[in-house]
Every structure is written in C-alpha cells, then in structure tokens.
Design a protein around this motif. Sequence first.
Motif, PDB file in Angstrom:
ATOM      1  N   ALA A   1     -11.068  15.542 -13.074  1.00  0.00           N
ATOM      2  CA  ALA A   1     -12.453  15.911 -12.765  1.00  0.00           C
ATOM      3  C   ALA A   1     -12.743  15.914 -11.268  1.00  0.00           C
ATOM      4  CB  ALA A   1     -13.419  14.955 -13.467  1.00  0.00           C
ATOM      5  N   VAL A   2     -11.869  15.323 -10.457  1.00  0.00           N
ATOM      6  CA  VAL A   2     -12.132  15.172  -9.020  1.00  0.00           C
ATOM      7  C   VAL A   2     -12.490  16.497  -8.342  1.00  0.00           C
ATOM      8  CG1 VAL A   2     -11.025  14.681  -6.794  1.00  0.00           C
ATOM      9  CG2 VAL A   2     -10.964  12.989  -8.622  1.00  0.00           C
ATOM     10  N   PRO A   3     -11.738  17.594  -8.545  1.00  0.00           N
ATOM     11  CA  PRO A   3     -12.129  18.857  -7.893  1.00  0.00           C
ATOM     12  C   PRO A   3     -13.541  19.318  -8.267  1.00  0.00           C
ATOM     13  CG  PRO A   3      -9.886  19.002  -8.737  1.00  0.00           C
ATOM     14  CD  PRO A   3     -10.473  17.740  -9.299  1.00  0.00           C
ATOM     15  N   THR A   4     -13.924  19.093  -9.512  1.00  0.00           N
ATOM     16  CA  THR A   4     -15.274  19.478  -9.939  1.00  0.00           C
ATOM     17  C   THR A   4     -16.316  18.590  -9.292  1.00  0.00           C
ATOM     18  OG1 THR A   4     -14.404  20.234 -12.070  1.00  0.00           O
ATOM     19  CG2 THR A   4     -16.770  19.826 -11.937  1.00  0.00           C
ATOM     20  N   LEU A   5     -16.069  17.286  -9.248  1.00  0.00           N
ATOM     21  CA  LEU A   5     -17.004  16.365  -8.601  1.00  0.00           C
ATOM     22  C   LEU A   5     -17.204  16.762  -7.140  1.00  0.00           C
ATOM     23  CD1 LEU A   5     -15.727  12.902  -9.955  1.00  0.00           C
ATOM     24  CD2 LEU A   5     -17.539  14.347 -10.894  1.00  0.00           C
ATOM     25  N   ARG A   6     -16.101  17.122  -6.477  1.00  0.00           N
ATOM     26  CA  ARG A   6     -16.181  17.512  -5.064  1.00  0.00           C
ATOM     27  C   ARG A   6     -16.943  18.827  -4.926  1.00  0.00           C
ATOM     28  NH1 ARG A   6     -10.622  17.040  -2.369  1.00  0.00           N
ATOM     29  NH2 ARG A   6     -11.214  14.847  -2.458  1.00  0.00           N
ATOM     30  N   ARG A   7     -16.646  19.771  -5.792  1.00  0.00           N
ATOM     31  CA  ARG A   7     -17.315  21.077  -5.724  1.00  0.00           C
ATOM     32  C   ARG A   7     -18.825  20.936  -5.961  1.00  0.00           C
ATOM     33  NH1 ARG A   7     -14.551  23.308  -9.410  1.00  0.00           N
ATOM     34  NH2 ARG A   7     -16.059  23.221 -11.125  1.00  0.00           N
ATOM     35  N   ASN A   8     -19.210  19.965  -6.776  1.00  0.00           N
ATOM     36  CA  ASN A   8     -20.634  19.760  -7.078  1.00  0.00           C
ATOM     37  C   ASN A   8     -21.354  18.946  -6.013  1.00  0.00           C
ATOM     38  OD1 ASN A   8     -20.522  21.169  -9.482  1.00  0.00           O
ATOM     39  ND2 ASN A   8     -20.153  19.359 -10.737  1.00  0.00           N
ATOM     40  N   GLY A   9     -20.623  18.545  -4.967  1.00  0.00           N
ATOM     41  CA  GLY A   9     -21.211  17.659  -3.963  1.00  0.00           C
ATOM     42  C   GLY A   9     -22.432  18.221  -3.277  1.00  0.00           C
ATOM     43  N   MET A  10     -22.381  19.494  -2.934  1.00  0.00           N
ATOM     44  CA  MET A  10     -23.497  20.093  -2.204  1.00  0.00           C
ATOM     45  C   MET A  10     -24.763  20.144  -3.070  1.00  0.00           C
ATOM     46  SD  MET A  10     -23.294  23.559   0.070  1.00  0.00           S
ATOM     47  CE  MET A  10     -24.532  23.924   1.309  1.00  0.00           C
ATOM     48  N   GLU A  11     -24.601  20.522  -4.341  1.00  0.00           N
ATOM     49  CA  GLU A  11     -25.754  20.577  -5.246  1.00  0.00           C
ATOM     50  C   GLU A  11     -26.276  19.175  -5.540  1.00  0.00           C
ATOM     51  OE1 GLU A  11     -28.839  22.020  -7.366  1.00  0.00           O
ATOM     52  OE2 GLU A  11     -27.432  23.141  -6.099  1.00  0.00           O
ATOM     53  N   THR A  12     -25.370  18.203  -5.657  1.00  0.00           N
ATOM     54  CA  THR A  12     -25.782  16.817  -5.872  1.00  0.00           C
ATOM     55  C   THR A  12     -26.656  16.341  -4.716  1.00  0.00           C
ATOM     56  OG1 THR A  12     -23.909  16.180  -7.262  1.00  0.00           O
ATOM     57  CG2 THR A  12     -24.901  14.441  -5.954  1.00  0.00           C
ATOM     58  N   GLU A  13     -26.250  16.667  -3.499  1.00  0.00           N
ATOM     59  CA  GLU A  13     -27.066  16.307  -2.336  1.00  0.00           C
ATOM     60  C   GLU A  13     -28.411  17.026  -2.349  1.00  0.00           C
ATOM     61  OE1 GLU A  13     -24.944  14.748   1.523  1.00  0.00           O
ATOM     62  OE2 GLU A  13     -24.888  16.932   1.370  1.00  0.00           O
TER      63      GLU A  13
ATOM     64  N   PHE B   1     -29.848  10.713   4.729  1.00  0.00           N
ATOM     65  CA  PHE B   1     -28.828  11.576   5.330  1.00  0.00           C
ATOM     66  C   PHE B   1     -27.443  11.370   4.728  1.00  0.00           C
ATOM     67  CE2 PHE B   1     -27.345   7.909   7.580  1.00  0.00           C
ATOM     68  CZ  PHE B   1     -26.088   8.229   8.072  1.00  0.00           C
ATOM     69  N   GLY B   2     -27.221  10.276   4.020  1.00  0.00           N
ATOM     70  CA  GLY B   2     -25.931  10.000   3.405  1.00  0.00           C
ATOM     71  C   GLY B   2     -26.124   9.325   2.068  1.00  0.00           C
ATOM     72  N   ALA B   3     -25.100   9.420   1.193  1.00  0.00           N
ATOM     73  CA  ALA B   3     -25.223   8.918  -0.181  1.00  0.00           C
ATOM     74  C   ALA B   3     -26.471   9.510  -0.840  1.00  0.00           C
ATOM     75  CB  ALA B   3     -25.261   7.390  -0.212  1.00  0.00           C
ATOM     76  N   SER B   4     -26.730  10.755  -0.503  1.00  0.00           N
ATOM     77  CA  SER B   4     -27.987  11.395  -0.904  1.00  0.00           C
ATOM     78  C   SER B   4     -28.119  11.582  -2.406  1.00  0.00           C
ATOM     79  CB  SER B   4     -28.111  12.761  -0.221  1.00  0.00           C
ATOM     80  OG  SER B   4     -28.002  12.641   1.170  1.00  0.00           O
ATOM     81  N   GLY B   5     -26.971  11.724  -3.089  1.00  0.00           N
ATOM     82  CA  GLY B   5     -27.022  12.012  -4.516  1.00  0.00           C
ATOM     83  C   GLY B   5     -27.136  10.799  -5.408  1.00  0.00           C
TER      84      GLY B   5
ATOM     85  N   ILE C   1     -20.004   7.498   3.846  1.00  0.00           N
ATOM     86  CA  ILE C   1     -19.455   6.184   4.195  1.00  0.00           C
ATOM     87  C   ILE C   1     -20.264   5.543   5.318  1.00  0.00           C
ATOM     88  CG2 ILE C   1     -17.736   6.794   5.969  1.00  0.00           C
ATOM     89  CD1 ILE C   1     -15.757   5.023   4.252  1.00  0.00           C
ATOM     90  N   SER C   2     -20.839   6.355   6.195  1.00  0.00           N
ATOM     91  CA  SER C   2     -21.707   5.821   7.249  1.00  0.00           C
ATOM     92  C   SER C   2     -22.959   5.189   6.642  1.00  0.00           C
ATOM     93  CB  SER C   2     -22.106   6.927   8.231  1.00  0.00           C
ATOM     94  OG  SER C   2     -20.973   7.453   8.882  1.00  0.00           O
ATOM     95  N   ALA C   3     -23.562   5.867   5.689  1.00  0.00           N
ATOM     96  CA  ALA C   3     -24.777   5.354   5.056  1.00  0.00           C
ATOM     97  C   ALA C   3     -24.497   4.100   4.237  1.00  0.00           C
ATOM     98  CB  ALA C   3     -25.393   6.440   4.171  1.00  0.00           C
ATOM     99  N   LEU C   4     -23.436   4.136   3.443  1.00  0.00           N
ATOM    100  CA  LEU C   4     -23.141   3.007   2.559  1.00  0.00           C
ATOM    101  C   LEU C   4     -22.692   1.776   3.332  1.00  0.00           C
ATOM    102  CD1 LEU C   4     -21.347   4.913  -0.348  1.00  0.00           C
ATOM    103  CD2 LEU C   4     -23.633   3.881  -0.391  1.00  0.00           C
ATOM    104  N   SER C   5     -22.213   1.957   4.563  1.00  0.00           N
ATOM    105  CA  SER C   5     -21.792   0.799   5.363  1.00  0.00           C
ATOM    106  C   SER C   5     -22.982  -0.048   5.806  1.00  0.00           C
ATOM    107  CB  SER C   5     -21.012   1.263   6.595  1.00  0.00           C
ATOM    108  OG  SER C   5     -21.866   1.905   7.530  1.00  0.00           O
ATOM    109  N   LEU C   6     -24.200   0.457   5.617  1.00  0.00           N
ATOM    110  CA  LEU C   6     -25.405  -0.276   6.000  1.00  0.00           C
ATOM    111  C   LEU C   6     -25.966  -1.123   4.863  1.00  0.00           C
ATOM    112  CD1 LEU C   6     -27.230   2.575   7.981  1.00  0.00           C
ATOM    113  CD2 LEU C   6     -25.874   0.690   8.916  1.00  0.00           C
TER     114      LEU C   6
ATOM    115  N   ARG D   1     -19.551  15.454   4.385  1.00  0.00           N
ATOM    116  CA  ARG D   1     -20.265  14.666   3.376  1.00  0.00           C
ATOM    117  C   ARG D   1     -19.629  13.284   3.228  1.00  0.00           C
ATOM    118  NH1 ARG D   1     -19.795  17.981  -0.359  1.00  0.00           N
ATOM    119  NH2 ARG D   1     -21.541  19.203   0.443  1.00  0.00           N
ATOM    120  N   ALA D   2     -18.296  13.242   3.233  1.00  0.00           N
ATOM    121  CA  ALA D   2     -17.604  11.955   3.173  1.00  0.00           C
ATOM    122  C   ALA D   2     -17.961  11.108   4.401  1.00  0.00           C
ATOM    123  CB  ALA D   2     -16.089  12.173   3.099  1.00  0.00           C
ATOM    124  N   PHE D   3     -18.015  11.746   5.568  1.00  0.00           N
ATOM    125  CA  PHE D   3     -18.371  11.060   6.801  1.00  0.00           C
ATOM    126  C   PHE D   3     -19.770  10.453   6.711  1.00  0.00           C
ATOM    127  CE2 PHE D   3     -20.483  11.406  10.983  1.00  0.00           C
ATOM    128  CZ  PHE D   3     -19.703  10.534  11.722  1.00  0.00           C
ATOM    129  N   ARG D   4     -20.728  11.228   6.228  1.00  0.00           N
ATOM    130  CA  ARG D   4     -22.105  10.731   6.134  1.00  0.00           C
ATOM    131  C   ARG D   4     -22.260   9.688   5.037  1.00  0.00           C
ATOM    132  NH1 ARG D   4     -25.291  14.169   4.368  1.00  0.00           N
ATOM    133  NH2 ARG D   4     -23.978  15.991   4.023  1.00  0.00           N
TER     134      ARG D   4
END
Length: 391
Positions: free
Chosen positions: A18-30, A183-187, A359-364, A354-357
């Motif tokens: 499912a990983v490719p689908t989860l990644r592909r859905n990232g933009m819509e999830t955000e 700005f991060g972990a938006s979904g 992990i930045s958000a969740l580190s807080l 998206r990965a960059f944002r």
Amino acid sequence: MSPLGTEARHVLEAVQEAVPTLRRNGMETEKQRWLVDENIELLEKAGVFRTAVPERFGGLDLPVAEQAEILQAISRGCGSTGWVSMVWISSAWIVSLYPDRAQEEVFAGGSVRVSGGFTPTGTLTPVEGGYRLSGSWRFNTGVPGAQWNIAAAMVEHADGRQEELFALVPAEDVTIADDWDVFGASGTGSATSTVKDVFVPAHRVVDASVYDAATGDRWNAEAKGRNYSLLSYVLATCAPVYLGIARSALDLFLERVAGKPITYTNWADQREHPYTQITVARAANQIAACEALSQDWLRVVQERADRGEQLTVGEKATLRGQVGYVVEATKDAVQMLFDISSASTILRSNHFQRAFRDISALSLHGLLTPTSSLEAHGRVLLDLEPGTDYI
C-alpha cells in the motif's frame, strides 16, 4: 531484529504493497487536512487496526516490536497516515487496561480506531453510576475517524482532593472543531475536540494507575507480555513514525538524484560530487543507527512485560532520552538531504518536501521534543531525579 510472526508478516506485506498508494495520496491528504478514505480502507483491510487488540476479542495482539515495524512501513508511505495509525493503535492498547466491561464494548468488532490524549483539560463530576464529562482537548490526532476517544480530565472529590482520570467516550459524543491548519503533519486531523456534559459510566474511567498498567477489574491484569509501562510503550510506538519518514526521504532523494546536474556548475551528475556522496552516506548511517538503537529499547520493553515487571525509572528515562535522540537525528538526516536537493524539491507535487515538513512539525511534539527528553535522560545519567513525571 527478531523474525516477525505469521500474522504480523501478513499485515506488514499488505502495508508495504500500500505504500505507493499512501504516498500518491499525500497531496490530497494534506489538502483536505485529513486522511483520504482509501488510506484508511487499505490499512483496515491489512489488519492494522487489529494489531493491539487482544486475541480474546478477535485482535492480533502483536508485541510492541511488531507494531513498531508496521508503523514504520506505513510512515514510509505517508507521515500523516503513520502518525494517525500510531495514535489509533496505541490508544487501542490503552483500552486493554480498562475494566472488562469497557473492553467488551470497545473491542466488540475486533478492529477499532481510538483517539485521545493525556493533557487533562476536561472536568469530571461524580454522579450516580459514573461521571459527567465536559471539556475541550487540542491537538487530538485522529479524532475525525475514531470510533472511541480517551479524554483526560480532573475530578474534585468531596474531601477537596483533585485527581486526574481518563474517561472513554464513543465518538458520537465528541464535537470536532475545524481548526487544524498547519504546515506539516497536515493530514493528521489533530483538531480540537469538545465534550459537553456527557455521562461516562464508571467502568469507562480509570485513574493514574494506568501509567503502570496497574489497573484492576480486568481479565488481563496479571497477564504477562502486554502490560507495558504506558508512556514508554507510547514513545516506542511514536519513534517508528520518525524512522519511516526519514527512510522515505532517503528513498525519494536517491530516486531523483541519478543523472541530475548541479545547476550553474560543470557537474553533469550530482552523484559524482564527493559532497553528495558523503552527505548521503552520513544521512543513511544516521537513520540506520537510530533503527539499531530502537531495537534495544523494544527488547527491554518486551522483556520486562514478559516477566510481568514494569520498567525502572532509569530505564524509562533512558528510553525517553533515546527516543528524543532519534527524533533529533532523523530530522537532521532529512535536513541534510534537503540541503543538497534541487530547487524543484519545494514543489508541492514533490513528495520529499512533504516528508521534510512532516518530520519538522512532529519534532515539536511536547512529549518527544529532543531537548526535554535528553534532559530527563541526562539527569538520570548524572544520578539525579528525571525532573519529570512523563517518562
């Protein structure tokens, strides 16, 4: 790493597919600030939301190390989906510390999604047969798709004593605000949730003994293998999300770098530049070192539970400090890769940003921020008290 059991292997294989689908859905999830339905459906079908449910109720009852591996795989596809899955899974495990009657209600379907948190911003008022609950809770990850919610609240007893309790309420009793815009972990849909004057029967309320899995009136009170130290278990299931996001960032960088020139230079292939080579190696080794470190605390947590023991204060502080280090080190690894990426990385269609944002958000996150976590660990190393109850 110990080999996975049959059930865990089946779940992991389905998640990896499912990983490719989860990644592909990232933009819509955000875009919708919440997981797309397809993500939840894929993970439900894979059995993800049965992983922490006791076998007695049709769950898989997987040990924490197997839960962690599955969560890391989910997060490799989508950080928001991984974080929400972590909350639903770990909160479902917390329900296994409630009295039998509550477990029977929540686990009736074998697969369940439970949200909640441990900031006591609610109020419980004792009434006949239970309590009346009111309050609001910010940053309630996963509440838009949860079936049940755990709400931390304070109660004032007749003698004036105040106590922190944890009430379990069905999702239909919870009102969700439209205030999650980040700005991060938006979904993750970590919106403010509110409960107003809802009756909670006594069997759906536990006290602070839940932190040491010392609650009673349940069939598994003396069982070995799954009565983990609560906060240590939660930390151990949070860390795989950071590891998965960092692995995803490394994968995505390596996929794009081949044959890519370094703009305004004579380098026709970025892979040939020594600085790229050194940076990639440093990031990869940093992530791998964190993965190896995580295996140590997962082993300690499981060994204690298998013996029917709780972790020592020193072990709890060490685990929190090491998880804090993983948060810091994985974020730094992603930052290193981001710093040698091309300008097109900032496009929203590029999964790396998206990965960059994320992990930045969740580190807080307050419980996981490296500074506080490393402080507690360092205090214990210096033969001082941890300086916090949250270990």
